[in-house]
Design a protein around this motif. Structure first.
Motif, PDB file in Angstrom:
ATOM      1  N   ALA A 290      52.104  70.934 123.423  1.00 19.09           N
ATOM      2  CA  ALA A 290      52.204  69.793 122.501  1.00 19.09           C
ATOM      3  C   ALA A 290      53.668  69.595 122.129  1.00 19.09           C
ATOM      4  O   ALA A 290      54.210  70.274 121.254  1.00 19.09           O
TER       5      ALA A 290
ATOM      6  N   LYS B 273      55.360  67.562 120.508  1.00 23.62           N
ATOM      7  CA  LYS B 273      55.815  67.163 119.167  1.00 23.62           C
ATOM      8  C   LYS B 273      56.333  68.368 118.394  1.00 23.62           C
ATOM      9  O   LYS B 273      57.095  68.223 117.448  1.00 23.62           O
TER      10      LYS B 273
ATOM     11  N   ASP C 154      51.843  67.489 126.471  1.00 24.38           N
ATOM     12  CA  ASP C 154      51.169  66.490 125.642  1.00 24.38           C
ATOM     13  C   ASP C 154      52.257  65.691 124.940  1.00 24.38           C
ATOM     14  O   ASP C 154      53.118  66.266 124.273  1.00 24.38           O
TER      15      ASP C 154
ATOM     16  N   ARG D 242      38.994  60.761 122.251  1.00 25.85           N
ATOM     17  CA  ARG D 242      39.193  61.736 121.173  1.00 25.85           C
ATOM     18  C   ARG D 242      38.080  61.543 120.141  1.00 25.85           C
ATOM     19  O   ARG D 242      37.937  60.472 119.544  1.00 25.85           O
TER      20      ARG D 242
ATOM     21  N   HIS E 298      40.929  67.683 118.299  1.00 25.69           N
ATOM     22  CA  HIS E 298      42.029  68.512 117.768  1.00 25.69           C
ATOM     23  C   HIS E 298      41.751  68.665 116.288  1.00 25.69           C
ATOM     24  O   HIS E 298      41.611  67.669 115.576  1.00 25.69           O
TER      25      HIS E 298
ATOM     26  N   SER F  38      46.355  71.992 112.451  1.00 25.43           N
ATOM     27  CA  SER F  38      47.427  72.888 112.846  1.00 25.43           C
ATOM     28  C   SER F  38      47.398  74.154 111.998  1.00 25.43           C
ATOM     29  O   SER F  38      46.877  74.147 110.885  1.00 25.43           O
TER      30      SER F  38
ATOM     31  N   GLY G 139      46.620  73.799 117.714  1.00 24.37           N
ATOM     32  CA  GLY G 139      46.420  74.252 116.335  1.00 24.37           C
ATOM     33  C   GLY G 139      46.392  75.755 116.179  1.00 24.37           C
ATOM     34  O   GLY G 139      46.150  76.250 115.073  1.00 24.37           O
TER      35      GLY G 139
ATOM     36  N   GLU H  76      45.938  72.606 124.010  1.00 25.42           N
ATOM     37  CA  GLU H  76      47.231  71.944 123.747  1.00 25.42           C
ATOM     38  C   GLU H  76      48.040  72.704 122.698  1.00 25.42           C
ATOM     39  O   GLU H  76      48.248  72.218 121.596  1.00 25.42           O
TER      40      GLU H  76
ATOM     41  N   GLY I 260      51.057  74.034 120.564  1.00 27.50           N
ATOM     42  CA  GLY I 260      52.425  73.600 120.251  1.00 27.50           C
ATOM     43  C   GLY I 260      53.140  74.729 119.545  1.00 27.50           C
ATOM     44  O   GLY I 260      53.885  75.515 120.152  1.00 27.50           O
ATOM     45  N   ARG I 261      52.836  74.864 118.249  1.00 29.41           N
ATOM     46  CA  ARG I 261      53.472  75.888 117.416  1.00 29.41           C
ATOM     47  C   ARG I 261      53.367  77.295 118.027  1.00 29.41           C
ATOM     48  O   ARG I 261      54.305  78.089 117.950  1.00 29.41           O
TER      49      ARG I 261
ATOM     50  N   TYR J  63      58.219  72.051 114.702  1.00 28.03           N
ATOM     51  CA  TYR J  63      58.204  71.018 113.654  1.00 28.03           C
ATOM     52  C   TYR J  63      59.397  71.110 112.702  1.00 28.03           C
ATOM     53  O   TYR J  63      59.285  70.715 111.544  1.00 28.03           O
TER      54      TYR J  63
HETATM   55  C1  LIG Z   1      46.459  66.132 119.606  1.00 28.37           C
HETATM   56  C2  LIG Z   1      47.260  67.333 119.266  1.00 28.37           C
HETATM   57  N1  LIG Z   1      47.259  68.374 120.108  1.00 28.37           N
HETATM   58  C3  LIG Z   1      47.983  69.485 119.853  1.00 28.37           C
HETATM   59  C4  LIG Z   1      48.747  69.596 118.709  1.00 28.37           C
HETATM   60  C5  LIG Z   1      49.530  70.838 118.495  1.00 28.37           C
HETATM   61  O1  LIG Z   1      49.272  71.504 117.313  1.00 28.37           O
HETATM   62  P1  LIG Z   1      49.922  72.924 117.074  1.00 28.37           P
HETATM   63  O2  LIG Z   1      51.387  72.782 117.163  1.00 28.37           O
HETATM   64  O3  LIG Z   1      49.476  73.305 115.723  1.00 28.37           O
HETATM   65  O4  LIG Z   1      49.382  73.813 118.160  1.00 28.37           O
HETATM   66  C6  LIG Z   1      48.764  68.541 117.797  1.00 28.37           C
HETATM   67  C7  LIG Z   1      49.555  68.625 116.561  1.00 28.37           C
HETATM   68  O5  LIG Z   1      49.561  67.830 115.687  1.00 28.37           O
HETATM   69  C8  LIG Z   1      48.007  67.374 118.088  1.00 28.37           C
HETATM   70  O6  LIG Z   1      48.007  66.330 117.253  1.00 28.37           O
END
Ligand SMILES: Cc1ncc(COP(=O)(O)O)c(C=O)c1O
Length: 428
Positions: A54, A56, A75, A145, A195, A198, A236, A278, A280-281, A379
């Motif tokens: 992820a 972001k 993602d 989704r 999803h 987080s 998450g 997915e 991310g963190r 983040y």
């Molecule tokens: C659709 C989706 N997937 C994955 C993530 C990644 O979340 P995390 O960084 O908590 O794993 C997010 C975070 O907002 C998300 O919106």
């Protein structure tokens, strides 16, 4: 032998002097190890599975190249993230596009570049994807989704799967949307996505959602003859706070989720879908440290001692946004007794710009010391702003004693490069 804090063989105090502060420093090795754990513990053990980082959480060209090299997917949630990924030559077919309000222009970009999946977040989006795909003469693979109505035990700002969430299609609308989608010629409905939020630290939250979705899959097969090929269970996966709680292995989340998916599919007589995650963190959170230089120190009798640093909410909004907690050390005074309790304040003009409360530090903390704040790899950089016209910090990757600059520090000129004075303003 120096007593300075070290990351992957690099002296962080020296890095602060070399590149200036605030500075984001990332352990490349830790990011790679996390990717490899996902490969070994999830991808290699479950046929047809996928893992999309992820982006972001933390996205730069260099980060994209690491994810590419490690064989994961990506993602993205906006045209900007997609653009960056394509600039980094990330293979489009390994990209998933998200977004609760995608612009038509972003959908066009995604279809044109041939992204692997578009995850549809509202009903009207399907018509846009179908129309755009028709114009391009393509059939676009999509997931829907779903809002599974599961409330994750996490801060309410980062819950996303509960009833009333702004994300996803309400559960009761899904049969109607599926019926409509399978009748269209230029989209191909591959399956579903959820999803839940987080920083989730209990695998049972995922099981609740799996139960909801597999029931839905069964109802759709019975009612519409629709068979789900793919199920994306989102990200998450939480990380530890570096003190009492430790980061759990990815298998802590994925093993029970996979077991439950298999068991439910068996019960309902459904073919097993290919499953995607997915994270991310979980991949970057602990790999990042932010370095600051200590400036003003104010001892307020009967109140607290403020230690101000040369950054704050502009480079890490999370404490102000949702009370995120961090651990820190004075990088040039490691190993000393921590006999003073301080409040670490940022330098932005907001009373809420407090990075850490009640932090134990050596009693002789003084201006010029380097404060290292841990677990800032997710983040922080990606949410950074130029509030108070503060230039965004540089990003450095370290690995086996070597450091490389992957994002240069912004300059004051960068801050005004897109602006025009009243006399040179454009009339458009
Ligand atoms: C659709 C989706 N997937 C994955 C993530 C990644 O979340 P995390 O960084 O908590 O794993 C997010 C975070 O907002 C998300 O919106």
């Amino acid at each position: 032998m120096s007593n300075n804090l070290n990351l992957d063989g690099c002296d962080l105090v020296k890095l602060a002097l070399k590149y200036g502060t605030p500075l984001y420093v990332f352990s490349q090795g830790m990011i790679e190890r996390r990717c490899r754990e996902i490969k070994e513990q999830f991808l290699n053990r479950h046929e047809g599975s996928h893992a999309y980082y992820a982006s972001k959480a933390f996205l730069t060209l260099a980060m994209c190249q690491i994810i590419e090299k490690e064989g994961l997917g990506l993602d993205v949630v906006s045209g900007g993230e997609l653009h960056l990924a394509l600039k980094a030559s990330f293979p489009a077919e390994r990209i998933v596009l998200h977004g609760n309000n995608k612009l038509r222009q972003e959908i066009e970009m995604a279809v044109e570049s041939g992204v692997g999946r578009i995850v549809v977040d509202w009903e009207g989006e399907i018509d846009i994807i179908d129309e755009v795909s028709k114009i391009k003469g393509q059939k676009t693979p999509i997931l829907l989704r779903v809002t599974p109505e599961v409330k994750a035990m996490t801060h309410k700002y980062i819950q996303t799967g509960h009833r009333g969430s702004k994300f996803g299609i309400p559960l009761e609308r899904i049969p109607y949307v599926v019926k409509k989608t399978i009748s269209l010629s230029n989209v191909e409905l591959k399956g579903f996505h959820f999803h839940l939020g987080s920083q989730i630290d209990d695998y049972r939250t995922y099981l609740e959602a799996v139960d909801v979705i597999t029931k839905l899959m069964s109802d759709l097969r019975e009612g519409l003859g629709y068979t789900t090929e793919e199920l994306d269970i989102g990200g998450g996966f939480g990380i530890g706070n570096g003190e009492g709680s430790l980061t759990k292995p990815i298998s802590y989340f994925t093993d029970p989720a996979m077991e439950r998916i298999k068991a439910r599919c068996l019960t309902f007589g459904l073919p097993l879908p290919s499953v995607a995650i997915e994270p991310g963190r979980w991949i970057t959170g602990e790999a990042g440290i932010t370095l600051y230089t200590v400036g003003a120190i104010k001892e307020i009798p009967g109140s607290c001692t403020y230690v101000s640093v040369d950054g704050g909410m502009a480079d890490n909004i999370r404490p102000a946004l949702y009370g995120a907690r961090y651990r820190a050390e004075v990088a040039n005074k490691m190993g000393r007794d921590k006999d003073k309790i301080v409040t670490v304040a940022g330098r932005c003009c907001e009373s809420g710009d407090i990075l850490i409360e009640d932090l134990p530090v050596p009693g002789d903390i003084e201006p010029g010391d380097i404060l290292a704040v841990f677990n800032t790899g997710a983040y922080s950089y990606s949410m950074a702003s130029n509030y108070n016209m503060l230039p965004k910090p540089a990003v450095v990757f370290v690995d086996k004693g070597e450091d490389i600059l992957v994002v240069e520090r912004e300059t004051y000129d960068d801050l005004v490069v897109k602006q025009r004075g009243i006399r040179s303003a454009l009339r458009v």
